[in-house]
Design an enzyme around this catalytic site. Structure first.
Site, PDB file in Angstrom:
ATOM      1  N   ILE A 173     -36.211  67.009 -15.038  1.00 35.63           N
ATOM      2  CA  ILE A 173     -36.542  67.464 -13.755  1.00 35.63           C
ATOM      3  C   ILE A 173     -37.845  68.161 -13.567  1.00 35.63           C
ATOM      4  O   ILE A 173     -38.703  67.982 -12.771  1.00 35.63           O
ATOM      5  CB  ILE A 173     -35.290  68.656 -13.226  1.00 35.63           C
ATOM      6  CG1 ILE A 173     -33.960  67.522 -13.397  1.00 35.63           C
ATOM      7  CG2 ILE A 173     -35.532  68.889 -11.865  1.00 35.63           C
ATOM      8  CD1 ILE A 173     -32.588  68.475 -12.974  1.00 35.63           C
ATOM      9  N   ARG A 257     -30.937  77.518 -12.465  1.00 38.03           N
ATOM     10  CA  ARG A 257     -29.515  78.178 -12.302  1.00 38.03           C
ATOM     11  C   ARG A 257     -29.814  79.450 -11.691  1.00 38.03           C
ATOM     12  O   ARG A 257     -30.867  80.007 -11.763  1.00 38.03           O
ATOM     13  CB  ARG A 257     -28.951  78.300 -13.501  1.00 38.03           C
ATOM     14  CG  ARG A 257     -28.326  77.140 -14.200  1.00 38.03           C
ATOM     15  CD  ARG A 257     -27.067  76.729 -13.769  1.00 38.03           C
ATOM     16  NE  ARG A 257     -26.486  75.517 -14.078  1.00 38.03           N
ATOM     17  CZ  ARG A 257     -26.721  74.095 -13.424  1.00 38.03           C
ATOM     18  NH1 ARG A 257     -27.557  74.153 -12.562  1.00 38.03           N
ATOM     19  NH2 ARG A 257     -26.057  73.129 -14.039  1.00 38.03           N
ATOM     20  N   ASP A 281     -32.823  77.155  -4.104  1.00 39.07           N
ATOM     21  CA  ASP A 281     -31.463  76.201  -3.908  1.00 39.07           C
ATOM     22  C   ASP A 281     -30.265  76.699  -4.728  1.00 39.07           C
ATOM     23  O   ASP A 281     -29.153  75.890  -4.478  1.00 39.07           O
ATOM     24  CB  ASP A 281     -32.032  74.703  -4.392  1.00 39.07           C
ATOM     25  CG  ASP A 281     -30.946  73.723  -3.986  1.00 39.07           C
ATOM     26  OD1 ASP A 281     -30.486  73.756  -2.980  1.00 39.07           O
ATOM     27  OD2 ASP A 281     -30.604  73.052  -5.104  1.00 39.07           O
ATOM     28  N   GLU A 286     -22.813  81.749  -6.570  1.00 42.96           N
ATOM     29  CA  GLU A 286     -22.679  81.084  -5.513  1.00 42.96           C
ATOM     30  C   GLU A 286     -21.375  80.746  -5.321  1.00 42.96           C
ATOM     31  O   GLU A 286     -20.707  80.459  -6.311  1.00 42.96           O
ATOM     32  CB  GLU A 286     -23.774  79.928  -5.299  1.00 42.96           C
ATOM     33  CG  GLU A 286     -23.573  79.152  -6.643  1.00 42.96           C
ATOM     34  CD  GLU A 286     -24.581  78.028  -6.549  1.00 42.96           C
ATOM     35  OE1 GLU A 286     -24.215  76.820  -6.796  1.00 42.96           O
ATOM     36  OE2 GLU A 286     -25.780  78.337  -6.768  1.00 42.96           O
ATOM     37  N   HIS A 304     -27.598  74.653  -2.563  1.00 40.69           N
ATOM     38  CA  HIS A 304     -27.322  73.929  -3.610  1.00 40.69           C
ATOM     39  C   HIS A 304     -27.193  72.368  -3.340  1.00 40.69           C
ATOM     40  O   HIS A 304     -26.285  71.812  -3.689  1.00 40.69           O
ATOM     41  CB  HIS A 304     -26.296  74.354  -4.530  1.00 40.69           C
ATOM     42  CG  HIS A 304     -26.342  74.176  -5.943  1.00 40.69           C
ATOM     43  ND1 HIS A 304     -25.506  74.946  -7.070  1.00 40.69           N
ATOM     44  CD2 HIS A 304     -26.801  73.231  -6.572  1.00 40.69           C
ATOM     45  CE1 HIS A 304     -26.045  74.099  -8.362  1.00 40.69           C
ATOM     46  NE2 HIS A 304     -26.709  73.115  -7.857  1.00 40.69           N
ATOM     47  N   ILE A 305     -28.312  71.873  -2.779  1.00 42.14           N
ATOM     48  CA  ILE A 305     -28.272  70.530  -2.601  1.00 42.14           C
ATOM     49  C   ILE A 305     -29.148  69.636  -3.309  1.00 42.14           C
ATOM     50  O   ILE A 305     -29.613  68.628  -3.245  1.00 42.14           O
ATOM     51  CB  ILE A 305     -28.786  70.253  -0.927  1.00 42.14           C
ATOM     52  CG1 ILE A 305     -30.171  70.770  -0.761  1.00 42.14           C
ATOM     53  CG2 ILE A 305     -27.628  70.888  -0.002  1.00 42.14           C
ATOM     54  CD1 ILE A 305     -30.625  70.443   0.802  1.00 42.14           C
TER      55      ILE A 305
END
Length: 338
Positions: A173, A257, A281, A286, A304-305
């Site tokens: 990523i 994270r 995000d 969460e 968190h998408i």
């Protein structure tokens, strides 16, 4: 796609496999789930209020299909019936699963690497841009009816083009984010990773510099994107000392994270404008994020998408289902963690 042996196994015996699914998937993935397995979705109906081990014992489950939101710790794993041979998670992250406890029980654990790199990198870019261009404030102005027309000094943000981007954690990523921002926006990429990337990988990034230490990296971070896993070394990493080494007015994005950030330290830096803005995000604890973020104008917050596209979630679900079939076909899944 599954190998020949898995396809053969699917046709002959997969109906016998009892798979517990904790969260609903897309319609396409649910159709495959029910056609491949004697699958039970436990998010609703008679099983919804029962602990996972209880349902697994009642149904003599062969596999668990879970997500990041379920904590599969040693107490859960130790309570599972002997019939459970694999736990597969619809995520790259796996810190919600006790790998040692699973290994001790001889339970395979798999995740979904590689298939969500593009979607999460796109979210990282959105976080960087949303923070830099004050998207939260701009949207509020529209929705609250406070926009009175364009003015020369209204909502001035920070340009991305040609700036320096620091990346902490250069896995798939991080690499995709670097490629997009360097090749697409002309950013100079600086990165810190446990080891330097191979030369052929670095060549995919237009301008790139490796830093063996965070102390070397952070002064270059006009923009900072976090892509590291949560480990004992990285949890709470973004603290007062870390932030003090950033340039004034840094733009920070986190799609890694939530717990790698010390919320109190970041909120303080956002209030003082040491950090100009943040795009987040992911959050510690969460969905119960630190409420201090909600009163700040200079944050761009997402629930968190990171991998939330139809294409990516269906690829992730396929990888999970493939790994279940592979285990029961006597194969070792390539995405095996334990």
């Amino acid at each position: 796609s599954p190998s020949a042996i898995v396809r053969s196994f699917t046709m002959s015996t997969a109906k016998k496999l009892r798979v517990l699914l904790t969260q609903r998937l897309t319609d396409t993935s649910m159709n495959r789930f029910h056609s491949e397995f004697d699958g039970v979705y436990i998010g609703e109906g008679e099983h919804s209020s029962k602990p996972i081990p209880d349902v697994a014992r009642e149904l003599e489950a062969d596999a668990l299909f879970v997500t990041l939101t379920e904590k599969i710790d040693s107490s859960v794993i130790d309570s599972l019936p002997e019939s459970v041979k694999i736990i597969t998670t619809l995520s790259v992250g796996f810190d919600h699963i006790d790998l040692k406890a699973a290994a001790a029980r001889g339970i395979t654990v798999t995740n979904t690497p590689e298939v969500l790199s593009d979607a999460t990198a796109e979210t990282a870019v959105m976080c960087l841009m949303g923070a830099a261009r004050r998207a939260h404030e701009a949207m509020n102005m529209i929705y609250e009816g406070k926009w009175t027309g364009a003015k020369p000094t209204t909502l001035l943000g920070t340009e991305i083009h040609g700036k320096k981007l620091a990346i902490v954690g250069m896995g798939r990523i991080g690499q995709r984010t670097a490629e997009i921002m360097s090749n697409g926006f002309g950013m100079d990429v600086h990165y810190h990773n446990r080891r330097r990337l191979p030369e052929e990988v670095e060549k995919r990034i237009n301008k790139v510099t490796y830093h063996p230490t965070l102390d070397s990296l952070l002064p270059h971070a006009q923009f900072l994107s976090l892509h590291c896993p949560a480990t004992p070394e990285t949890i709470g990493m973004v603290n007062d000392d870390f932030i003090s080494k950033l340039p004034d007015g840094c733009i920070l994005a986190n799609t890694a994270r939530g717990n790698v950030v010390n919320d109190d330290a970041l909120i303080k830096a956002l209030k003082s404008k040491k950090v100009f803005a943040a795009g987040l995000d992911v959050f510690a604890g969460e969905p119960n994020l630190n409420k201090g973020y909600l009163s700040l104008p200079n944050v761009f917050l997402l629930p968190h998408i990171g991998s939330a596209t139809v294409e990516t979630r269906e690829r992730m679900a396929d990888l999970c289902m493939d790994s279940i079939l592979q285990v029961f076909a006597g194969e070792v899944p390539p995405n095996k963690l334990a």
